[in-house]
Design a protein around this motif. Structure first.
Motif, mmCIF file in Angstrom:
data_model
loop_
_atom_site.group_PDB
_atom_site.id
_atom_site.type_symbol
_atom_site.label_atom_id
_atom_site.label_comp_id
_atom_site.label_asym_id
_atom_site.label_seq_id
_atom_site.Cartn_x
_atom_site.Cartn_y
_atom_site.Cartn_z
ATOM 1 N N VAL A 252 26.498 -46.243 148.322
ATOM 2 C CA VAL A 252 27.378 -46.847 149.360
ATOM 3 C C VAL A 252 26.943 -46.356 150.909
ATOM 4 O O VAL A 252 27.337 -47.282 151.587
ATOM 5 C CB VAL A 252 28.850 -46.001 148.875
ATOM 6 C CG1 VAL A 252 29.847 -45.812 150.284
ATOM 7 C CG2 VAL A 252 29.255 -46.266 147.844
ATOM 8 N N LEU A 253 26.245 -45.382 150.883
ATOM 9 C CA LEU A 253 25.853 -45.007 152.304
ATOM 10 C C LEU A 253 24.814 -46.078 152.734
ATOM 11 O O LEU A 253 24.755 -46.460 153.902
ATOM 12 C CB LEU A 253 24.842 -43.491 152.302
ATOM 13 C CG LEU A 253 25.976 -42.368 152.379
ATOM 14 C CD1 LEU A 253 25.472 -41.164 152.150
ATOM 15 C CD2 LEU A 253 27.002 -42.361 153.182
ATOM 16 N N ALA A 254 23.992 -46.741 151.917
ATOM 17 C CA ALA A 254 22.937 -47.477 152.158
ATOM 18 C C ALA A 254 23.681 -48.789 152.685
ATOM 19 O O ALA A 254 23.284 -49.334 153.782
ATOM 20 C CB ALA A 254 21.920 -47.820 151.057
ATOM 21 N N ILE A 255 24.669 -49.203 152.004
ATOM 22 C CA ILE A 255 25.407 -50.379 152.556
ATOM 23 C C ILE A 255 25.996 -50.200 153.794
ATOM 24 O O ILE A 255 26.190 -50.739 154.707
ATOM 25 C CB ILE A 255 26.496 -50.695 151.571
ATOM 26 C CG1 ILE A 255 25.949 -51.328 150.036
ATOM 27 C CG2 ILE A 255 27.635 -51.530 151.980
ATOM 28 C CD1 ILE A 255 26.845 -51.484 149.057
ATOM 29 N N VAL A 256 26.503 -49.027 153.999
ATOM 30 C CA VAL A 256 27.116 -48.687 155.567
ATOM 31 C C VAL A 256 26.034 -48.882 156.502
ATOM 32 O O VAL A 256 26.092 -49.580 157.642
ATOM 33 C CB VAL A 256 27.672 -47.207 155.291
ATOM 34 C CG1 VAL A 256 28.091 -46.668 157.013
ATOM 35 C CG2 VAL A 256 29.153 -47.081 154.495
ATOM 36 N N ARG A 257 24.923 -48.264 156.095
ATOM 37 C CA ARG A 257 23.810 -48.518 157.081
ATOM 38 C C ARG A 257 23.502 -49.620 157.225
ATOM 39 O O ARG A 257 23.350 -50.254 158.782
ATOM 40 C CB ARG A 257 22.612 -47.740 156.598
ATOM 41 C CG ARG A 257 21.319 -47.604 157.340
ATOM 42 C CD ARG A 257 21.533 -46.747 158.705
ATOM 43 N NE ARG A 257 21.899 -47.248 159.895
ATOM 44 C CZ ARG A 257 22.014 -46.898 160.857
ATOM 45 N NH1 ARG A 257 21.957 -45.779 161.229
ATOM 46 N NH2 ARG A 257 22.339 -47.619 161.953
ATOM 47 N N GLU A 258 23.534 -50.634 156.476
ATOM 48 C CA GLU A 258 23.161 -52.003 156.544
ATOM 49 C C GLU A 258 24.144 -52.935 157.155
ATOM 50 O O GLU A 258 23.820 -53.426 158.144
ATOM 51 C CB GLU A 258 22.740 -52.730 155.128
ATOM 52 C CG GLU A 258 22.126 -53.938 155.094
ATOM 53 C CD GLU A 258 21.803 -54.417 153.494
ATOM 54 O OE1 GLU A 258 21.399 -53.478 152.706
ATOM 55 O OE2 GLU A 258 22.046 -55.507 153.539
ATOM 56 N N LEU A 259 25.399 -52.619 156.924
ATOM 57 C CA LEU A 259 26.158 -53.141 157.606
ATOM 58 C C LEU A 259 26.311 -53.038 159.034
ATOM 59 O O LEU A 259 26.578 -53.947 159.916
ATOM 60 C CB LEU A 259 27.615 -52.963 156.923
ATOM 61 C CG LEU A 259 27.868 -53.980 155.423
ATOM 62 C CD1 LEU A 259 29.309 -53.264 154.857
ATOM 63 C CD2 LEU A 259 27.991 -55.289 155.723
ATOM 64 N N CYS A 260 26.238 -51.649 159.460
ATOM 65 C CA CYS A 260 26.491 -51.435 160.873
ATOM 66 C C CYS A 260 25.056 -52.062 161.643
ATOM 67 O O CYS A 260 25.321 -52.632 162.823
ATOM 68 C CB CYS A 260 26.348 -49.955 160.911
ATOM 69 S SG CYS A 260 27.798 -49.092 160.632
ATOM 70 N N VAL B 195 25.380 -37.031 156.249
ATOM 71 C CA VAL B 195 24.977 -37.309 157.805
ATOM 72 C C VAL B 195 23.772 -37.525 158.064
ATOM 73 O O VAL B 195 23.263 -38.410 158.550
ATOM 74 C CB VAL B 195 25.640 -36.107 158.798
ATOM 75 C CG1 VAL B 195 25.263 -36.220 160.126
ATOM 76 C CG2 VAL B 195 27.208 -36.154 158.664
ATOM 77 N N THR B 196 22.817 -36.606 157.583
ATOM 78 C CA THR B 196 21.214 -36.878 157.554
ATOM 79 C C THR B 196 20.943 -38.207 156.888
ATOM 80 O O THR B 196 19.946 -38.738 157.651
ATOM 81 C CB THR B 196 20.642 -35.800 156.705
ATOM 82 O OG1 THR B 196 21.223 -34.427 156.785
ATOM 83 C CG2 THR B 196 19.225 -35.643 157.336
ATOM 84 N N ALA B 197 21.654 -38.460 155.928
ATOM 85 C CA ALA B 197 20.909 -40.029 155.425
ATOM 86 C C ALA B 197 21.188 -41.009 156.241
ATOM 87 O O ALA B 197 20.458 -42.024 156.294
ATOM 88 C CB ALA B 197 21.634 -39.970 153.982
ATOM 89 N N VAL B 198 22.549 -41.220 156.885
ATOM 90 C CA VAL B 198 22.690 -42.448 157.677
ATOM 91 C C VAL B 198 22.812 -42.038 158.865
ATOM 92 O O VAL B 198 22.862 -43.272 159.791
ATOM 93 C CB VAL B 198 24.087 -43.058 157.182
ATOM 94 C CG1 VAL B 198 23.899 -43.599 155.804
ATOM 95 C CG2 VAL B 198 25.299 -42.014 157.149
#
Lengths: 304, 600
Positions: B187-195, B212-215
């Motif tokens: 889910v975090l990877a998708i957030v990062r990508e979409l942003c 937080v560290t991850a994204v």
């Protein structure tokens, strides 16, 4: 409790602070119920009733059974509320006739709520098929109209106070059991109950120590409602002719004796009616006060 | 600028205590700002304020929130409702509660399309959005109800809804706290990508430093409603200058057998906020002026760090946004030191040489509606050993631990304590067996009777086991609670304090073994660390064997000498902590380990 827990905290702060945060103002159910206007009004209304129960017969200006004038005499200095169908003083009979109804109602309610609570909590804790079967059997009793059930016993066995108490209790017990089972079901699943069981505590002790203190909210509400209904039901029995034998004064009996003369001497009916209305209103207001206080968080839900 | 917050203050009423005070921040397009804080820090109030939403009784009393040029605080509610979704969108913590259970996935998206006024009911956009969050866009999927989706899929649908109208700003409030480690990563990877793709600015609220560290490009640490530290994620989390940031960092389990350090005390409640630095009471570096003067947020120079998440945040790194700001009168680099060493003892008698001394479970099975939720599980716990039982929700770890404790009746299997086979229910065991094996429940809000005082709660073991000389005050002392709480009821205590009372209650039984079921999952990180510290000390001092059930592999590594990983009712891995990642592991465990390292 230490002093600070009773310190007044602004209501807004309470809304904002998360459940995890801090000492919520802790008030007993009784304490928070007493702060509500309706409870206070109920208690004020209850005072004259308590006076009637404790000292009613001795406050009566006349012997309630004595004939003091013509039948259906209007109010006068001699008889403040006039006389009834047999020429007895209405005021004296109202003052003397409440004690029986109120005490019988109270005892019937106490018995019914006690039995019902025991049944309900046991059904919740033991659960399983036994609990379900017990509840279905109680449903059968609930299916009978209350008054019909009471009349059945009273007409078979005659009118006795002990019988009225037992039969009214029998009528309430299943209904109380249902409510208390529902309230207890959410408590018996809590970890503190399982913890207590895991220490080897017997089921009876668990019911008494762990479950009962957490259902005092619904319990007090239920007691108040049942008391209200008991007063109405027992007064109704008197009205139908199953009250105490004449000439004993009784509110319900008085209404039925004097209803024919409602147009000429309304006080002979209104006197006992006001008494019954006051009693049901007072108990109902107090019960509602407890219900509201419970819903507002005096009960278990807020504490968890 | 998609988001600019200036001197924002939110109060209870208009004159009451401030929930958040003087918060300023800005987020650039495509940038993710991670907001870190524990419960009561005001992070959710901040998130709500960005959406123009105030909780009951709370109001913005000062400052300005500007989202893509719109003044959020000054916008009337009707207009604000139209801005939501177009200009600012929200992703909630619990997707299961956010979706309407009687609406199909397609209906959720169609509703969003209608509200955004997309032509042709937005059929094409719906397909594209679902694909962008990694969900199938076929008819079958659109016809599903929320309960037919996994937690991860639900949260992806929520992401799709949030990014549907390509708003300049998305606010994510603990978006992964309801998900397990592996799903969270996706889910975090998708957030990062979409942003990055849509050049959307995001504010991600979390209590979890790893998330937080991850994204996040930049991190903001909140404490007591104020900004404690703000800067690039690596600056703040690895080279933090605020003692609270450092303490929070030290409280996080790092995935190796090492000290994790708790923060003494607890965050100030609203009514307790005093002048001066709010952290001063818990700060080991506090000096007298800290208690008097409110530290201003000031820029500091730190070692140059390269952003961990390499994203094109053009034009922001050079601007004031990249500044490292700290609200501390005496900032200093470093990490807090443990007050005492916390390394857990390894069990006596290495190997399975003396299993008769310890606690063992053999071939444990639990059948639930034709389904084996625990299937042939063996477990050995040596005296004074610490075994961590790791698994996601539904793995059967709690069922297993409760069967061992006699709280659930297993379908089959035997539990042995010091060579004796135990009865399947605690009630049927002997009093001495019950005493020697104690269970601490996950939820301290449910395991203490709210109608009893702490004194009454701590009297239960003495009554059950007929101790004449029980010492409740001593037990409280052992769990670092003052005896003054004896006459309090649980509702007057915080979650961490309640859990310590529950541990004290177990200790009063003088057990040989304790089963701790996710006992820290309801607690904040800093409190979790203090509870874990405490268990380590007790284990050493009292010769206690621990079965520590957790979903957190990092936490497991930091306290246990042996880790058992469960999935779908079976043990997929069981090995000593030392060299755990070196050995041959199941695919699931490899994934877990990978998700652990991915976040670092």
């Amino acid at each position: 409790m230490s002093g600070f827990s009773m310190a007044p905290v602004p209501a807004v702060t309470k809304l904002i602070e998360a459940p995890a945060a801090g000492p919520a103002p802790q008030r007993s159910l009784l304490g928070s119920a007493l702060r509500l206007r309706r409870t206070q009004v109920g208690i004020v209304l209850l005072i004259p009733l308590l006076v009637i129960v404790i000292a009613g017969p001795s406050l009566a200006p006349h012997n309630p059974d004595a004939f003091i004038g013509p039948a259906y005499a209007p109010p006068s200095a001699h008889a403040l509320l006039g006389t009834d169908n047999l020429g007895r003083d209405v005021l004296s009979r109202v003052l003397a006739g409440g004690r029986n109804t109120l005490i019988v109602s109270l005892l019937a309610t106490l018995l019914g709520v006690a039995v019902g609570t025991a049944l309900g909590l046991a059904a919740a804790l033991f659960g399983g098929a036994g609990g379900s079967i017990a509840m279905r059997l109680l449903d059968v009793i609930i299916a009978f109209p209350q008054l019909v059930l009471v009349l059945l016993f009273v007409s078979l066995l005659g009118s006795h106070d002990w019988l009225t108490i037992c039969v009214v209790a029998l009528v309430w017990a299943p209904q109380v059991a249902r409510v208390m089972r529902g309230a207890a079901l959410s408590v018996v699943e809590q970890d503190f109950v399982r913890y207590s069981r895991s220490l080897g505590t017997s089921r009876l002790q668990v019911l008494w120590r762990e479950v009962l203190p957490n259902v005092t909210g619904p319990l007090s509400v239920e007691f108040g409602i049942r008391l209200t209904y008991s007063i109405a039901l027992i007064a109704g029995l008197g009205f139908l002719g199953f009250g105490p034998p004449p000439p004993t004064p009784d509110w319900g009996t008085m209404i039925s004796e004097n209803q024919g003369a409602l147009a000429i001497q309304p006080w002979a009916v209104l006197g006992p009616v006001i008494g019954i209305a006051l009693a049901t209103l007072a108990t109902n207001l107090i019960a509602e006060g407890f219900a509201q206080a419970n819903a507002q968080g005096g009960g278990y839900a807020a504490a968890s | 600028m998609p988001l600019r917050v200036e001197n924002l203050t939110v109060r209870v009423g208009t004159t009451g205590p401030a929930i958040i005070e003087d918060v300023s921040l800005a987020v650039a397009p495509g940038e993710i700002l991670g907001v870190i804080g524990e419960s009561g820090s005001g992070k959710t109030t901040l998130a709500n304020a960005l959406l123009g939403y105030g909780r009951d009784g709370a109001a913005i009393t000062a400052g300005r929130v500007e989202v893509a040029g719109h003044d959020i605080a000054g916008t009337p509610p009707a207009k604000l409702a139209r801005l939501r979704g177009r200009v600012v969108a929200h992703v909630p913590a619990d997707p299961g509660a956010a979706m309407n259970p009687v609406m199909r996935v397609g209906a959720h998206l169609a509703e969003a399309a209608r509200l955004l006024g997309l032509p042709g009911r937005g059929r094409e956009q719906i397909g594209a959005t679902l694909t962008s969050v990694g969900l199938p866009a076929d008819r079958e999927f659109l016809r599903r109800y929320p309960h037919q989706l996994s937690g991860g899929q639900q949260q992806r649908v929520m992401l799709a809804l949030a990014f549907f109208g390509t708003p300049p700003l998305v606010v994510l409030d603990e978006p992964t706290s309801a998900l397990d480690a592996i799903t969270q990563q996706g889910v975090l990877a998708i957030v990062r990508e979409l942003c990055t793709q849509q050049r959307t600015a995001a504010v991600l609220i979390s209590h979890d430093l790893d998330v937080v560290t991850a994204v996040a490009d930049r991190a903001l640490v909140m404490y007591g409603g104020r900004v404690a530290e703000l800067g690039l994620t690596a600056q703040v989390l690895d080279h933090g200058l605020h003692p609270y940031t450092q303490a929070l960092r030290a409280a996080m389990p790092r995935g190796e057998r090492s000290d994790i350090v708790g923060i003494p005390g607890r965050p100030p409640r609203l009514s307790e906020r005093r002048p001066g630095c709010l952290f001063a009471d818990r700060c080991q570096y506090a000096e007298p002026d800290c208690h008097e003067q409110v530290p201003a947020l000031t820029a500091v120079t730190t070692p140059v760090v390269t952003p961990v998440v390499s994203t094109p945040v053009a034009g922001t790194t050079a601007g004031p946004a990249a500044e490292h700001l700290v609200a501390c009168l005496h900032p200093r680099p470093g990490t807090p030191v443990a007050t005492f060493s916390m390394v857990f003892e390894s069990g006596q008698g290495a190997g399975d040489g003396q299993p008769h001394e310890g606690l063992s479970a053999q071939s444990m099975c639990m059948r639930y509606h034709q389904r084996l939720v625990v299937n042939q599980v063996d477990l050995v716990l040596r005296p004074q050993g610490c075994v961590a039982l790791v698994g996601e929700s539904g793995s059967g770890k709690t069922t297993l631990s409760q069967m061992i404790a006699g709280l659930r009746v297993p379908t089959s299997g035997t539990v042995r304590l010091a060579g004796t086979t135990l009865a399947s229910t605690a009630h049927a065991r002997t009093a001495d067996q019950r005493r020697r094996l104690q269970y601490v429940f996950q939820n301290p809000y449910a395991s203490l009777n709210p109608r009893k005082t702490v004194r009454q709660i701590l009297a239960e073991p003495a009554r059950a086991f007929h101790f004449a000389d029980a010492d409740p005050a001593g037990a409280l002392d052992a769990v670092a609670l003052s005896a003054s709480v004896l006459d309090e009821r649980p509702s007057a205590l915080s979650g961490g304090e309640r859990q310590r009372v529950a541990i004290a209650r177990a200790l009063l039984c003088e057990p040989d073994f304790m089963v701790c079921d996710e006992i820290t999952s309801a607690l904040d990180v800093s409190v979790q660390a203090t509870v874990v510290e405490l268990l380590g000390r007790l284990q050493r001092e009292r010769v206690l064997g621990l079965l520590f059930v957790t979903h957190n592999l990092k936490l497991a590594f930091s306290i246990a000498d042996h880790v058992v990983v469960m999935r779908s009712g079976v043990v997929v891995d069981s090995a000593a902590t030392a060299g755990f990642d070196a050995g041959e592991r199941s695919d699931y465990t490899k994934e877990l380990l990978a998700s652990m390292t991915a976040e670092d």
